[in-house]
Motif scaffolding. Structure first.
Motif, short mmCIF file in Angstrom:
data_model
loop_
_atom_site.label_atom_id
_atom_site.label_comp_id
_atom_site.label_asym_id
_atom_site.label_seq_id
_atom_site.Cartn_x
_atom_site.Cartn_y
_atom_site.Cartn_z
N GLY A 107 -36.92 -23.49 41.99
CA GLY A 107 -37.85 -23.89 40.95
C GLY A 107 -37.15 -24.14 39.64
N VAL A 108 -37.91 -24.58 38.65
CA VAL A 108 -37.38 -24.87 37.31
C VAL A 108 -38.37 -24.34 36.29
CG1 VAL A 108 -36.73 -26.70 35.67
CG2 VAL A 108 -36.24 -26.99 38.11
N VAL A 109 -37.86 -23.78 35.21
CA VAL A 109 -38.70 -23.34 34.10
C VAL A 109 -38.07 -23.84 32.80
CG1 VAL A 109 -37.55 -21.10 33.83
CG2 VAL A 109 -39.92 -21.38 33.08
N ALA A 110 -38.92 -24.30 31.89
CA ALA A 110 -38.47 -24.75 30.57
C ALA A 110 -39.52 -24.35 29.56
CB ALA A 110 -38.27 -26.26 30.57
N GLU A 111 -39.13 -24.26 28.30
CA GLU A 111 -40.07 -23.83 27.27
C GLU A 111 -39.92 -24.70 26.03
OE1 GLU A 111 -41.51 -19.66 27.23
OE2 GLU A 111 -40.37 -19.58 25.35
N ILE A 112 -41.06 -25.11 25.50
CA ILE A 112 -41.10 -25.89 24.27
C ILE A 112 -41.63 -24.97 23.17
CG2 ILE A 112 -42.06 -27.90 23.11
CD1 ILE A 112 -42.46 -29.12 25.94
N LEU B 130 -45.15 -33.26 24.74
CA LEU B 130 -45.23 -32.08 23.88
C LEU B 130 -43.91 -31.80 23.17
CD1 LEU B 130 -47.48 -29.65 25.96
CD2 LEU B 130 -48.11 -31.20 24.10
N PHE B 131 -42.80 -32.17 23.79
CA PHE B 131 -41.50 -32.01 23.11
C PHE B 131 -41.46 -32.90 21.88
CE2 PHE B 131 -36.90 -32.78 22.59
CZ PHE B 131 -36.46 -31.46 22.52
N GLU B 132 -42.01 -34.10 22.00
CA GLU B 132 -42.06 -35.01 20.85
C GLU B 132 -43.01 -34.51 19.78
OE1 GLU B 132 -43.12 -38.74 22.59
OE2 GLU B 132 -41.15 -39.04 23.54
N LYS B 133 -44.02 -33.72 20.16
CA LYS B 133 -45.02 -33.21 19.22
C LYS B 133 -44.74 -31.77 18.79
CE LYS B 133 -48.95 -35.95 20.95
NZ LYS B 133 -49.45 -36.49 19.68
N ARG B 134 -43.58 -31.23 19.12
CA ARG B 134 -43.33 -29.81 18.92
C ARG B 134 -43.43 -29.36 17.47
NH1 ARG B 134 -38.64 -32.46 19.74
NH2 ARG B 134 -36.76 -31.93 18.55
N HIS B 135 -43.27 -30.30 16.51
CA HIS B 135 -43.39 -29.94 15.10
C HIS B 135 -44.84 -29.94 14.64
CE1 HIS B 135 -39.08 -30.27 15.01
NE2 HIS B 135 -39.11 -31.55 15.31
N GLU B 136 -45.77 -30.27 15.54
CA GLU B 136 -47.17 -30.40 15.17
C GLU B 136 -48.02 -29.22 15.65
OE1 GLU B 136 -48.68 -34.17 16.44
OE2 GLU B 136 -46.84 -35.23 15.88
N PHE B 137 -47.43 -28.28 16.37
CA PHE B 137 -48.22 -27.14 16.85
C PHE B 137 -47.42 -25.85 16.73
CE2 PHE B 137 -46.06 -28.77 20.68
CZ PHE B 137 -45.52 -27.61 21.22
N SER B 138 -48.16 -24.75 16.69
CA SER B 138 -47.54 -23.42 16.69
C SER B 138 -47.64 -22.83 18.09
CB SER B 138 -48.25 -22.51 15.68
OG SER B 138 -48.16 -23.04 14.37
N GLY B 139 -46.73 -21.90 18.37
CA GLY B 139 -46.73 -21.26 19.67
C GLY B 139 -45.75 -21.90 20.63
N LYS B 140 -45.96 -21.64 21.92
CA LYS B 140 -45.02 -22.11 22.94
C LYS B 140 -45.77 -22.68 24.14
CE LYS B 140 -41.46 -18.65 21.84
NZ LYS B 140 -40.66 -17.52 22.38
N VAL B 141 -45.11 -23.61 24.80
CA VAL B 141 -45.59 -24.14 26.07
C VAL B 141 -44.50 -23.92 27.11
CG1 VAL B 141 -46.39 -26.15 27.33
CG2 VAL B 141 -46.98 -25.90 24.91
N ARG B 142 -44.84 -23.20 28.17
CA ARG B 142 -43.88 -22.96 29.24
C ARG B 142 -44.22 -23.88 30.42
NH1 ARG B 142 -42.84 -16.91 30.61
NH2 ARG B 142 -42.21 -17.10 28.41
N LEU B 143 -43.22 -24.56 30.91
CA LEU B 143 -43.38 -25.50 32.02
C LEU B 143 -42.79 -24.88 33.27
CD1 LEU B 143 -42.08 -28.32 29.78
CD2 LEU B 143 -44.46 -28.10 30.46
N ILE B 144 -43.60 -24.75 34.30
CA ILE B 144 -43.16 -24.13 35.55
C ILE B 144 -43.24 -25.16 36.67
CG2 ILE B 144 -43.63 -22.34 37.27
CD1 ILE B 144 -44.95 -20.70 34.99
N PHE B 145 -42.10 -25.49 37.23
CA PHE B 145 -42.02 -26.39 38.39
C PHE B 145 -41.76 -25.50 39.60
CE2 PHE B 145 -40.95 -28.81 34.66
CZ PHE B 145 -41.62 -30.02 34.84
N GLN B 146 -42.80 -25.21 40.32
CA GLN B 146 -42.76 -24.16 41.35
C GLN B 146 -42.46 -24.71 42.73
OE1 GLN B 146 -46.54 -21.96 42.23
NE2 GLN B 146 -45.81 -22.44 44.28
#
Length: 398
Positions: free
Chosen positions: A52-57, A115-131
């Motif tokens: 799998g793959v995991v990434a976080e924005i 969301l990576f392109e919009k990362r300066h427009e929101f607070s918090g985190k988005v975790r992407l899980i490719f399971q």
């Protein structure tokens, strides 16, 4: 690096994954392609749960974390050539993305890029899980959880593309949405011999027939048929028409929407088997007949969090035309259920059936295909929910 438009990009990615499918727990090149795709626009990632793959924005400040999941594995199916798939038909003999997981992976890659392109427009985190390995029990979700994939996550969302839902239609409901899966096998031991002397035998085939004829009726008597399905899929035993075998095995499955019904059906099966053993017992043959029942409890019931689902429904109905937030639960099962046992969230269906394009096959068909127009819609759905949650999490999780 110049990247094509988002829609062109996710279509290219989907076709690449479709062309090179890999089976459950063997998604090695799929894993590399995902990580390379994320790197194309500057997002680093790491492996999880083997393949799998995991990434976080990370956004522009502190806040909650929402996870978005895609499943990545294919099925052991030989793909049929069609008028659509000439450019991307599977190159791996006997392996095919016949359940839309190539589309799920491409959609979540699209979500990641947006969301990576919009990362300066929101607070918090988005975790992407490719399971990996949704298609094969015990599934990859448990491994993701065991390896820390949900640590620090406040909510999770996922979607599934379905071939029997009209293109662009969105379906979900609060509470139980997909069933638990429960497989069972019964080994029935009798006493073999020649069919010309049945008095010296205890015929396990006759007992198996009794089990098959009684079990489904009894399950329907104990549990409303709208709340479960029950059936047999295989019977093995015997070698010749005039030889009664010593034993027979029967295999079946049942699915329910709550654990109480699961226990009720399992107990009913035990009672039926005990009754049949008594019926065929022979006082002159000690220990005959007998049985061994083995029940494998697979994926649990998938339960959408009611508060999260209500908030997402309000949002999606503002953005899309065909949103059914009171869809009937289905008897399919999904290991996304394990995530929803850990954190609140929801799972939804996105339709791809389009007769005008001759895209009409259901999931798991050797002719299954996607209307690629739904890929961008999937990105918009998941991004919209994620951003709305990060902006006002109190409306989703109380």
């Amino acid at each position: 690096m110049f990247l094509p438009s988002l829609e062109q990009w996710i279509i290219q990615k989907r076709r690449e994954f479709h062309r090179y499918p890999e089976l459950s727990f063997n998604e090695c090149m799929t894993q590399k392609r995902i990580m390379d795709s994320l790197k194309e626009f500057g997002l680093e990632s790491s492996s999880i749960a083997g393949t799998g793959v995991v990434a976080e924005i990370t956004g522009n400040g502190p806040g909650p974390c929402i996870a978005i999941r895609a499943d990545t594995d294919a099925l052991p199916i030989q793909e049929e050539e069609s008028d659509h798939n000439g450019e991307y038909i599977s190159c791996h003999k006997g392996v095919m993305h016949a359940c839309g997981h190539d589309g799920h992976t491409a959609i979540v890659l699209g979500v990641a890029r947006m969301l990576f392109e919009k990362r300066h427009e929101f607070s918090g985190k988005v975790r992407l899980i490719f399971q990996p390995a949704e298609e094969q029990y015990p599934g990859g979700a448990c491994q993701v959880i065991e390896h820390g994939g949900l640590e620090g996550v406040d909510a999770i969302i996922g979607l599934h593309i379905f071939g029997d839902v009209d293109v662009g239609n969105v379906r979900f409901c609060p509470g139980p949405f997909m069933a638990s899966s429960n497989d069972f096998s019964v080994r029935i031991i009798g006493k073999g011999g020649h069919v010309s002397t049945p008095g010296y035998c205890v015929n396990p085939i006759e007992m198996a027939a009794d089990v098959i004829s009684r079990a489904r009726l009894e399950s329907a008597r104990k549990v409303d048929p709208s709340r479960h399905v029950f059936g047999f899929g295989a019977v093995t035993g015997g070698t010749r028409s005039n030889i009664i075998p010593d034993e027979v095995q029967i295999f079946g499955s049942f699915r329910t929407f709550n654990e109480m019904d699961t226990v009720t059906i399992e107990n009913a099966l035990e009672n039926i088997l005990g009754s049949i053993m008594n019926k065929y017992s022979d006082k002159d043959l000690a220990g005959v007949p007998s049985y061994e029942l083995d029940v494998l409890h697979g994926y649990p019931v998938l339960v959408n969090n009611p508060d999260f689902t209500a908030a997402a429904s309000r949002l999606l109905k503002q953005l899309f035309v065909n949103v059914d937030d009171n869809a009937s639960p289905i008897f399919g099962s999904e290991d996304f259920a394990y995530y929803l046992r850990q954190v609140p969230g929801m799972f939804l269906f996105l339709g791809t059936r389009n007769p005008e394009k001759d895209i009409i096959e259901n999931n798991h068909s050797s002719s299954f295909d996607l209307d690629e127009a739904v890929l961008m819609q999937g990105v918009q759905i998941l991004c919209s929910i994620a951003l709305d949650f990060l902006k006002k999490p109190e409306e989703y999780i109380y």
